[in-house]
Design a protein around this motif. Sequence first.
Motif, PDB file in Angstrom:
ATOM      1  N   LEU A  95      34.995  -9.383  -2.534  1.00 22.86           N
ATOM      2  CA  LEU A  95      34.487 -10.435  -1.662  1.00 22.86           C
ATOM      3  C   LEU A  95      34.719 -11.818  -2.265  1.00 22.86           C
ATOM      4  O   LEU A  95      35.136 -12.758  -1.579  1.00 22.86           O
ATOM      5  N   LEU A  96      34.450 -11.951  -3.577  1.00 28.38           N
ATOM      6  CA  LEU A  96      34.672 -13.232  -4.253  1.00 28.38           C
ATOM      7  C   LEU A  96      36.157 -13.575  -4.300  1.00 28.38           C
ATOM      8  O   LEU A  96      36.558 -14.717  -4.042  1.00 28.38           O
ATOM      9  N   LEU A 114      27.655  -3.346  -1.301  1.00 28.20           N
ATOM     10  CA  LEU A 114      27.433  -4.536  -2.117  1.00 28.20           C
ATOM     11  C   LEU A 114      26.852  -4.203  -3.485  1.00 28.20           C
ATOM     12  O   LEU A 114      26.853  -5.055  -4.387  1.00 28.20           O
ATOM     13  N   GLN A 115      26.364  -2.992  -3.662  1.00 29.29           N
ATOM     14  CA  GLN A 115      25.827  -2.589  -4.953  1.00 29.29           C
ATOM     15  C   GLN A 115      26.927  -2.300  -5.970  1.00 29.29           C
ATOM     16  O   GLN A 115      26.663  -2.258  -7.173  1.00 29.29           O
ATOM     17  N   TYR A 116      28.148  -2.150  -5.491  1.00 31.27           N
ATOM     18  CA  TYR A 116      29.265  -1.843  -6.372  1.00 31.27           C
ATOM     19  C   TYR A 116      29.970  -3.123  -6.813  1.00 31.27           C
ATOM     20  O   TYR A 116      30.281  -3.998  -5.991  1.00 31.27           O
ATOM     21  N   ALA A 117      30.236  -3.210  -8.120  1.00 28.08           N
ATOM     22  CA  ALA A 117      30.854  -4.412  -8.682  1.00 28.08           C
ATOM     23  C   ALA A 117      32.247  -4.655  -8.102  1.00 28.08           C
ATOM     24  O   ALA A 117      32.628  -5.803  -7.856  1.00 28.08           O
ATOM     25  N   TYR A 124      39.568 -15.758   5.515  1.00 28.74           N
ATOM     26  CA  TYR A 124      38.460 -14.989   4.947  1.00 28.74           C
ATOM     27  C   TYR A 124      37.995 -13.894   5.905  1.00 28.74           C
ATOM     28  O   TYR A 124      37.693 -12.773   5.480  1.00 28.74           O
ATOM     29  N   GLU A 178      24.949  -0.941   0.968  1.00 31.77           N
ATOM     30  CA  GLU A 178      25.199  -0.039  -0.152  1.00 31.77           C
ATOM     31  C   GLU A 178      26.490  -0.407  -0.868  1.00 31.77           C
ATOM     32  O   GLU A 178      26.582  -0.306  -2.094  1.00 31.77           O
ATOM     33  N   PHE A 187      33.379  -4.037  -5.170  1.00 31.17           N
ATOM     34  CA  PHE A 187      33.322  -4.603  -3.815  1.00 31.17           C
ATOM     35  C   PHE A 187      32.884  -6.065  -3.856  1.00 31.17           C
ATOM     36  O   PHE A 187      33.406  -6.907  -3.104  1.00 31.17           O
ATOM     37  N   ARG A 188      31.951  -6.388  -4.740  1.00 28.67           N
ATOM     38  CA  ARG A 188      31.536  -7.786  -4.898  1.00 28.67           C
ATOM     39  C   ARG A 188      32.696  -8.625  -5.426  1.00 28.67           C
ATOM     40  O   ARG A 188      32.884  -9.771  -4.997  1.00 28.67           O
ATOM     41  N   ASN A 189      33.477  -8.067  -6.343  1.00 28.87           N
ATOM     42  CA  ASN A 189      34.666  -8.762  -6.838  1.00 28.87           C
ATOM     43  C   ASN A 189      35.669  -9.007  -5.707  1.00 28.87           C
ATOM     44  O   ASN A 189      36.295 -10.068  -5.639  1.00 28.87           O
ATOM     45  N   THR A 201      37.466  -9.522 -13.262  1.00 31.80           N
ATOM     46  CA  THR A 201      36.791 -10.814 -13.404  1.00 31.80           C
ATOM     47  C   THR A 201      37.790 -11.899 -13.773  1.00 31.80           C
ATOM     48  O   THR A 201      37.696 -13.040 -13.304  1.00 31.80           O
TER      49      THR A 201
END
Length: 274
Positions: free
Chosen positions: A16-17, A7-10, A229, A5, A12-14, A131
């Motif tokens: 991780l990257l 990972l659906q949020y931008a 990481y 769930e 949180f994905r940012n 970003t």
Amino acid sequence: MDLIELLQYAFFRNALLGSLFASIACGIMGTYIVTKRLVFISGGITHASFGGIGIGLFFGISPIISAAIFSILSALGIEWLSKRNDVREDSAIAVFWTFGMAIGIIFSFLAPGFTPDLSAFLFGNILTITTGDIIFLAVISAIVTIFFIMFFHPIVYISFDREFARSQRMPVVFFEYLMMVFIALTIVACLRMIGIVLAISLLTLPQITANIFTHSYKNMIWLSIAIGYIGCLGGLLMSYTLQVPSGASIIFFSILIYVICKLGKNIYTVKSRN
């Protein structure tokens, strides 16, 4: 809320990257810092970057851009002063460390209008990276990776035996100044993640943990990236679970990894002797 769930949020994905690219850049540059014993110098550059943040806030430009410029100038200044016979290295670091912090405090308080929360720069918050921050981290990690691939052997020689590198007619001084620029850019790229106070930790903790298992420069880089990481991922989950600042959580988790690895290695060594 589970990991799927999240990972659906931008944001949180940012995170991780950003963690991945930061681990690559810090894993590579941190290995150089630790092997060449530049930890204190890197700490000076880290704190000097606050001067650039204050100037950026005062003149209404991006604090990250102004911090990058200020950090590069400070890094070159420290390197130049530390090579002079009439100035001790620790004194050169102290000059830029304190000057940068003083300038940052003065200009941030003189900045017109609303002043952003400075704690975000001091302690970081990986969940707020944009970003643009990710692109900056990606570019820095790519440049550093390509540079190390192209000049790996000269960098290793300079890291361990500067005089031998000079005897082989390598451009030692040029490499040292260029590496200081890379260190400054790597530090600035990580400011939003873990902040000024904790940035140096991501450049040293994974490396000293990796050094427990290997003394190979190349293997140390790979292990440092992986450990860095893992520390970032563990810190993110810890931050979410306990609702505490992400920067401090990442460093705490990285220290925890080091302690576990060190204890495990000591226990293994004792058992192997018996």
